[in-house]
Design an enzyme around this catalytic site. Sequence first.
Site, PDB file in Angstrom:
ATOM      1  N   SER A  37      -1.161  -7.170   2.495  1.00 13.36           N
ATOM      2  CA  SER A  37      -0.029  -7.879   3.096  1.00 13.36           C
ATOM      3  C   SER A  37      -0.018  -7.830   4.620  1.00 13.36           C
ATOM      4  O   SER A  37       0.735  -8.553   5.248  1.00 13.36           O
ATOM      5  CB  SER A  37       1.295  -7.325   2.567  1.00 13.36           C
ATOM      6  OG  SER A  37       1.532  -6.037   3.074  1.00 13.36           O
ATOM      7  N   LYS A  80       4.802  -2.589   7.399  1.00 11.47           N
ATOM      8  CA  LYS A  80       5.157  -3.964   7.761  1.00 11.47           C
ATOM      9  C   LYS A  80       5.441  -4.037   9.253  1.00 11.47           C
ATOM     10  O   LYS A  80       5.579  -3.035   9.937  1.00 11.47           O
ATOM     11  CB  LYS A  80       6.414  -4.435   7.003  1.00 11.47           C
ATOM     12  CG  LYS A  80       6.344  -4.329   5.498  1.00 11.47           C
ATOM     13  CD  LYS A  80       5.377  -5.297   4.876  1.00 11.47           C
ATOM     14  CE  LYS A  80       5.332  -5.086   3.362  1.00 11.47           C
ATOM     15  NZ  LYS A  80       4.233  -5.778   2.752  1.00 11.47           N
TER      16      LYS A  80
END
Length: 171
Positions: A37, A80
């Site tokens: 991701s 993230k």
Amino acid sequence: MAQNGVHSWLRDLMVSVVVSAFIILFLYQPVRVEGTSMLPVLQDQDRLFINKIAYRVGNIEHGDVVVFLYPHDHTKSYIKRVIGLPGDDLRISDGKVYVNGVMLKEGYVPRRYTDDRSEPEMIVPPNEYFVMGDHRSISSDSRDFGPVDRGLIYGKAAFVYWPMEQMGVVR
């Protein structure tokens, strides 16, 4: 005399263990990336150090790559990028992110990793952060689980050390 050498060796070993434990517990911690991701900045199985003291003495900023406990299962950690800070007015329209009315220029998201998802306008709640993966089309992030509480963020991605060809500061 041989006993003196053993004592010296054991003392040095103990000092090394204590210093290493201090560094890992309070300053830097090695972690392994699981998943894609955060492509292309971080790849699956990359090894990196996270700075555990950065946010004890400084502030979380837009664009920081952070490591946090997954809000729905604190046994898992996610990595993230911070998109929205507490109080930010955030909106996502057809994959374009707007913070406080200004479209973000996200050079870290290659065109092939974009998506066309939209999110309604929101104000990021106090003490929470809106985070997103750089590989937008496959990332499970704040668009799915909501903003992340400050108490769950425990480090800032600092330096990739493995594989050697990926070695460098995380940006």
